[in-house]
Enzyme design. Structure first.
Site, PDB file in Angstrom:
ATOM      1  N   SER A 238       0.841  -1.183   0.000  1.00 30.65           N
ATOM      2  CA  SER A 238       0.000   0.000   0.000  1.00 30.65           C
ATOM      3  C   SER A 238       0.884   1.244   0.000  1.00 30.65           C
ATOM      4  CB  SER A 238      -0.900   0.000   1.237  1.00 30.65           C
ATOM      5  OG  SER A 238      -0.116   0.311   2.375  1.00 30.65           O
ATOM      6  N   LYS A 239       0.242   2.374  -0.073  1.00 34.37           N
ATOM      7  CA  LYS A 239       0.923   3.678  -0.111  1.00 34.37           C
ATOM      8  C   LYS A 239       2.033   3.800   0.941  1.00 34.37           C
ATOM      9  CE  LYS A 239      -1.337   6.297  -3.144  1.00 34.37           C
ATOM     10  NZ  LYS A 239      -0.852   5.406  -4.212  1.00 34.37           N
TER      11      LYS A 239
END
Ligand code: GLU
Length: 465
Positions: A238-239
């Site tokens: 994820s980010k």
């Protein structure tokens, strides 16, 4: 005929996980001399994001993923779009309805109660199949009386899903649009996809699609559910872990060949053990039964390493063109025709194109008051000015601005002024960069360019100025 597909929904950026799925499908199709189909799954109008499809196609093209067919003939292929194929889903729905595999339902989504047979369904299941669709009705699939649905997966083995876990799912929503599971199964059947290769997050959808295949009387494709990509902490990528989309990697100046190579080998490896492989070799060596089931960890250092290898191998002109948009020309006023020299100087120093500015700072010197003062100080020193002017005269006379020639000119200028070693190089370096240390001096001069170097050095006769 071996046929694979990539079926993204236009709901956002192409994630590296999606790109990896697309790449694997593309490689498999190329390996088997088959076809790779691109299908945009855009029937969920609320989730569609404007512009997402165009961005997706752009990212796929950047990665060099071409698809082999589309709804129109001739010209560059537009992808298949589910929104343009509604009649297919309606026809299939009609067949299922007539065959007793589906029924119209007007209940709210929560209206599916457990029946005595352990099915989750409502009273609508008993409607007369010949009845016209009541307004606002959704079409539901009648999950058959069987204990389980068996999915044979090349990567996961045999996976059994108890039918009691599967509700009578919706095929057509009340707005007439198909749901993902229905449209995907109809399309995979109609497009004669032989191998459905996709993320393991879709494994739980597969029994519903298998039921639709059976009800339509179609032979199943081979299923292969590939592992997820995790961050180094083994959580879903994820980010938090940095760049996750293809577009971000592109902006950071990863070369497409490097990202392609890296994502290709996330869950299988070449029998040769080599990690850097051109796409032809990847296509030659890929095999579905080489793909492992364990989750892959995204290793950014390895990706950077691969990228640096591709940067080093790039033909000079191509690297110069690729670098050009990444150089901050306000800070580093390099003309386009000087870009090849910059590319040559940076080639060994950068892993991704966006490293260029950080490296160029070493060649141009930092833009700080200290560096400016250091430059002014050396130019104010009479002895240093004499040396600099002699070097300038030799440099100004060079027919070609070329590293070996620059090197000799600096030495000759030093001889003219009676200076060598530190007494020669330090003033030149300070005048050009404001720093005492840095890359090789001829390289610095080459990268800065003739005009800038000559402007930074005092002219003969101006020594006392
Ligand atoms: N549209 C689905 C997605 O983007 C495709 C899944 C599939 O490949 O069947 O996740």
């Amino acid at each position: 005929m071996f046929r694979t597909r990539f079926a993204p929904s236009p709901t956002g950026h192409l994630h590296v996980g999606g790109a990896r799925t697309a790449i694997l499908n593309w490689l498999l199709a190329r390996h088997h001399g088959g076809s790779f189909v691109l299908r945009i799954e855009d029937t969920d109008r609320e989730r569609n994001v404007p512009g997402a499809e165009a961005a997706l196609l752009d990212d796929l093209r950047w990665l060099g993923l071409d698809w082999d067919e589309g709804p129109d003939t001739g010209g560059p292929h537009a992808p298949y779009r589910q929104s343009e194929r509604s009649s297919l889903y309606r026809d299939a729905a009609g067949r299922l309805l007539r065959g007793g595999h589906a029924y119209w339902c007007t209940c709210p989504p929560t209206g599916q109660d457990e029946t005595a047979q352990g099915r989750r369904r409502c009273g609508c299941a008993d409607r007369d199949p010949a009845e016209v669709a009541p307004p606002g009705a959704a079409l539901r699939f009648r999950v058959p009386d069987q204990a389980e649905v068996v999915v044979d997966d090349v990567i996961r083995g045999t996976v059994r899903f108890p039918v009691s876990d599967i509700e009578d799912f919706v095929l057509l929503r009340s707005d007439g649009l198909p749901t993902y599971n229905f449209a995907a199964a109809v399309d995979d059947a109609e497009m004669r996809i032989t191998h459905v290769v996709r993320g393991v997050d879709h494994l739980n959808n597969t029994p519903k699609q298998v039921l639709v295949y059976h009800a339509l009387g179609r032979a199943l494709p081979v299923f292969a559910h590939i592992p997820l990509i995790l961050g180094p902490d083994r959580q879903k990528l994820s980010k938090r872990h940095g760049a996750t989309s293809v577009a971000e990697h592109r902006r950071q100046g990863y070369l497409p060949e490097a990202l392609f190579n890296y994502l290709s080998l996330l869950s299988w490896s070449s029998p040769s053990g080599e990690e850097k492989l051109p796409r032809e070799r990847l296509a030659a060596e890929v095999e579905l039964d080489r793909v492992g089931a364990s989750d892959a960890v995204f290793d950014r250092d390895k990706l950077r390493w691969l990228s640096s290898r591709y940067v080093q191998e790039m033909p000079p002109g191509q690297l110069a063109r690729a670098l050009a948009p990444f150089v901050d020309r306000e800070r580093f006023p390099v003309a386009d025709e000087e870009m090849p020299a910059v590319a040559a100087a940076l080639r060994e120093r950068i892993s991704v194109l966006a490293d260029a500015d950080g490296q160029l700072e070493h060649f141009f010197g930092p833009d700080t008051p200290e560096a400016r003062e250091a430059r002014e100080r050396v130019l104010a020193d009479g002895e240093a000015r004499r040396v600099l002017a002699a070097v300038r005269a030799r440099l100004a006379a060079l027919p070609e601005w070329e590293e070996a020639a620059i090197k000799s000119a600096i030495a000759e200028g030093g001889r003219d002024a009676g200076a060598k070693g530190r007494a020669l190089f330090l003033p030149v370096r300070l005048a050009l960069t404001g720093e005492e240390h840095g890359p090789d001096l001829p390289g610095v001069a080459l990268v800065q360019g003739r005009a800038r170097v000559l402007a930074a050095l005092p002219e003969i006769g101006g020594e006392g100025a």
